[in-house]
Scaffold this motif. Structure first.
Motif, PDB file in Angstrom:
ATOM      1  N   ARG A 148     -45.432   6.214 -60.619  1.00 48.59           N
ATOM      2  CA  ARG A 148     -44.412   6.713 -61.519  1.00 48.59           C
ATOM      3  C   ARG A 148     -44.033   5.652 -62.543  1.00 48.59           C
ATOM      4  N   TYR A 149     -43.448   6.122 -63.680  1.00 51.56           N
ATOM      5  CA  TYR A 149     -43.109   5.193 -64.759  1.00 51.56           C
ATOM      6  C   TYR A 149     -42.078   4.171 -64.301  1.00 51.56           C
ATOM      7  N   ASP A 150     -41.069   4.636 -63.507  1.00 53.87           N
ATOM      8  CA  ASP A 150     -40.059   3.679 -63.076  1.00 53.87           C
ATOM      9  C   ASP A 150     -40.667   2.617 -62.175  1.00 53.87           C
ATOM     10  N   ALA A 199     -30.863  19.123 -74.144  1.00 57.06           N
ATOM     11  CA  ALA A 199     -30.726  17.702 -74.449  1.00 57.06           C
ATOM     12  C   ALA A 199     -30.354  16.942 -73.185  1.00 57.06           C
ATOM     13  N   PRO A 200     -30.724  15.647 -73.096  1.00 62.49           N
ATOM     14  CA  PRO A 200     -30.404  14.866 -71.899  1.00 62.49           C
ATOM     15  C   PRO A 200     -28.935  14.484 -71.799  1.00 62.49           C
ATOM     16  N   GLY A 201     -28.136  14.934 -72.740  1.00 61.59           N
ATOM     17  CA  GLY A 201     -26.719  14.603 -72.739  1.00 61.59           C
ATOM     18  C   GLY A 201     -26.065  15.123 -73.999  1.00 61.59           C
ATOM     19  N   GLU A 202     -24.909  14.575 -74.322  1.00 68.98           N
ATOM     20  CA  GLU A 202     -24.165  15.006 -75.500  1.00 68.98           C
ATOM     21  C   GLU A 202     -23.822  13.799 -76.358  1.00 68.98           C
ATOM     22  N   ILE A 203     -23.956  13.957 -77.659  1.00 66.74           N
ATOM     23  CA  ILE A 203     -23.475  12.930 -78.573  1.00 66.74           C
ATOM     24  C   ILE A 203     -22.013  13.232 -78.877  1.00 66.74           C
ATOM     25  N   ARG A 204     -21.174  12.234 -78.710  1.00 69.04           N
ATOM     26  CA  ARG A 204     -19.743  12.423 -78.912  1.00 69.04           C
ATOM     27  C   ARG A 204     -19.262  11.854 -80.240  1.00 69.04           C
ATOM     28  N   SER A 205     -19.867  10.762 -80.696  1.00 68.97           N
ATOM     29  CA  SER A 205     -19.473  10.191 -81.984  1.00 68.97           C
ATOM     30  C   SER A 205     -20.616   9.373 -82.554  1.00 68.97           C
ATOM     31  N   LEU A 261     -28.610  12.216 -67.585  1.00 73.39           N
ATOM     32  CA  LEU A 261     -29.834  11.920 -66.848  1.00 73.39           C
ATOM     33  C   LEU A 261     -30.025  10.417 -66.720  1.00 73.39           C
ATOM     34  N   ASP A 262     -30.643  10.019 -65.615  1.00 69.59           N
ATOM     35  CA  ASP A 262     -31.026   8.628 -65.429  1.00 69.59           C
ATOM     36  C   ASP A 262     -32.362   8.390 -66.125  1.00 69.59           C
ATOM     37  N   ALA A 288     -39.209  14.479 -66.550  1.00 65.47           N
ATOM     38  CA  ALA A 288     -40.355  15.363 -66.721  1.00 65.47           C
ATOM     39  C   ALA A 288     -39.906  16.821 -66.783  1.00 65.47           C
ATOM     40  N   ALA A 289     -38.932  17.181 -65.952  1.00 68.32           N
ATOM     41  CA  ALA A 289     -38.422  18.551 -65.973  1.00 68.32           C
ATOM     42  C   ALA A 289     -37.751  18.856 -67.304  1.00 68.32           C
TER      43      ALA A 289
END
Length: 513
Positions: free
Chosen positions: A2-4, A402-408, A385-386, A394-395
């Protein structure tokens, strides 16, 4: 693998190779057995196996057939570092001298799934290097000094067949070396802090593509180089599991500074032609660090000069940059709290040779002042996500999420100075992630950005005279400047773009959307 796990193995093997120049404070007596035990404990904490035949002869502990080894996860290879004989001698004053062979082999076997296995053999050499261990059994200090250290690629085999040094070769020499390292176990962590100084570093490498016949050769040097390594590894955690290590508090980093550098390269290609390049700098700084607080990558260089020649442009091309810098900080672990990121890029005082200018401006109509780009952005995100959770990443690729949210997002600085014109800017926006409709799938921003532009009309005039811009395009460009900017002096304009809480886009007080 695995990449990690690949990333973790890269860090661990790198630390192992570096620390064998100083195998990694309080002052008390240490014995040869204490030193051997400390080395074994340190490397085993990073997933290695340390073995050797011990024999005590008077004040000396001899380790025959020493092997430092590690098996990669999922049976995808191994790493080993060998020494025929290591001699640890009690000097009678509470310190121990450490003598290693002049030459020690390093073997790396990589066996990826569905790909040919790769065997890499390196020769690790010490030239008149003295290593002394002192301190206390649980808090050791290692110091070293010597004429040099070298690492050479001696063999590279693919699927059991050696490809030869003419196809792949690498040699690194560090001359006039000295340094210190400390190893300590405290608060549930095995900690390493190491500092290495080299008066001069030289390297050379070459490669050849057996299928196409393309070749490349590079050589270079760095002077007055200092390297600092640090690593805090939590006890009881699999070092091959990068994400678990980060969650438990693992951190590591490397900093490098040097006074000057040079690099020369040549390449040949039957399809692309031949070429050469030559570059130098008056010093630089590089940094890489990883922890649960984020990943940091930084690089700086001063007075970089480059000369090159390619088949497409068979004439010398030269340019220089007064100062260049790159900086990136990004979160790599999931969190319910907002985390900061930033990105910076600087190219200051870029100058091109007359040969380059004459290719598109032979009459010297355009200003040839040094050019500059200086950009800095920052903001906050909610990372869900980590970064090293490979299965989750991969999923994510199979979804549109998106892997998260941009807040600013903030434009901290912007300065572009080229051809006599200058663009500046600053501002920032916050984002409403619950509103993905106002801006068609993008979180609705709210905020403002202010821009200033000077010298634009003069540049447009020159580009028009040179024929780079048609009269119609020139007229269109002037109309756009008039519509969305406000005069602020001689050939100077400003503009302020705002987005309010209703999603209205307003330029200089006038709503345009």
């Amino acid at each position: 693998m695995r990449y990690d796990q690949r990333f973790s193995q890269f860090m661990i093997c790198g630390l192992a190779a570096a620390s064998f120049s100083v195998p990694a404070v309080s002052f008390a007596d240490v014995t040869p057995e204490d030193v051997w035990a400390d080395m074994s404990k340190y490397y085993e904490a990073y997933g290695y196996q340390m073995a050797g035949d011990q024999t005590r002869v008077g004040d000396t502990l001899v380790i025959d057939n020493m092997v430092l080894s590690m098996a990669f996860p999922e049976d995808e290879g191994s790493f080993s570092f060998s020494a025929d004989k290591v001699v640890l001698t009690d000097l009678g004053d509470g310190t121990v001298s450490m003598a290693f062979p002049d030459s020690m082999p390093i073997s790396v076997q990589v066996k990826p799934v569905d790909e040919p296995p790769v065997d890499i053999t390196l020769d690790y050499r010490l030239n008149d290097v003295s290593i002394i261990a002192s301190g206390a059994p649980d808090d050791m200090l290692y110091t070293f000094e010597g004429a040099g250290i070298a690492i050479e690629l001696t063999d590279l085999a693919i699927n059991g067949v050696s490809i030869g040094n003419n196809v792949a070769y690498f040699l690194l020499n560090m001359d006039g070396v000295s340094g210190t390292a400390t190893t300590v176990s405290e608060e549930g962590f095995n900690k390493l802090a190491e500092s290495i100084v080299a008066e001069n570093i030289t390297y050379k490498m070459n490669f050849a593509d057996p299928e196409t016949g393309d070749t490349g050769a590079f050589s270079g040097s760095m002077t007055d180089t200092s390297v600092k390594l640090s690593s805090d590894m939590p006890e009881g955690v699999d070092p091959n599991d990068m994400q678990a290590s980060l969650d438990a508090g693992m951190s590591g980093g490397i900093l490098m500074d040097f006074a000057s550098s040079t690099m020369i390269g040549t390449f040949t290609s039957k399809t692309e032609g031949d070429g050469t390049f030559n570059s130098s700098s008056a010093g630089g700084h590089y940094e890489l660090s990883v922890s649960n607080k984020g990943m940091v990558i930084e690089g700086k260089a001063a007075e970089t000069k480059t000369d090159m020649m390619t088949a497409d442009v068979p004439m010398p091309l030269s340019y220089s940059v007064g100062n260049s810098a790159f900086a990136l900080k990004m979160p790599i672990v999931a969190s319910e709290e907002e985390q900061m990121f930033n990105l910076g890029l600087t190219l200051a005082d870029l100058e091109m040779s007359e040969m380059i200018w004459s290719m598109f401006d032979p009459q010297a109509a355009l200003p040839r002042d040094p050019m500059t780009l200086d950009l800095g952005v920052s903001g906050y995100v909610l990372s869900e996500l980590d970064f090293f959770d490979v299965e989750a990443m991969a999923a994510l690729e199979n979804t549109n999420e998106a892997p998260g949210e941009i807040r600013s997002l903030s434009l901290d600085r912007l300065r572009v100075n080229v051809l006599g014109a200058e663009l500046t800017g600053e501002g920032g926006f916050t984002f409403d992630n619950s509103d993905m409709e106002t801006f068609d799938g993008v979180p609705r921003p709210e905020g403002r950005i202010a821009l200033g532009l000077t010298g634009a009309n003069a540049v447009l005039d020159k580009l028009g005279e040179l024929g780079f811009i048609s009269p119609d395009d020139l007229m269109g460009a002037r109309m756009m400047l008039g519509m969305f900017t406000i005069p602020a002096g001689d050939d100077s304009v400003t503009t302020t773009v705002e987005i309010n809480e209703q999603g209205h886009v307003i330029a200089n007080g006038q709503r345009i959307q």
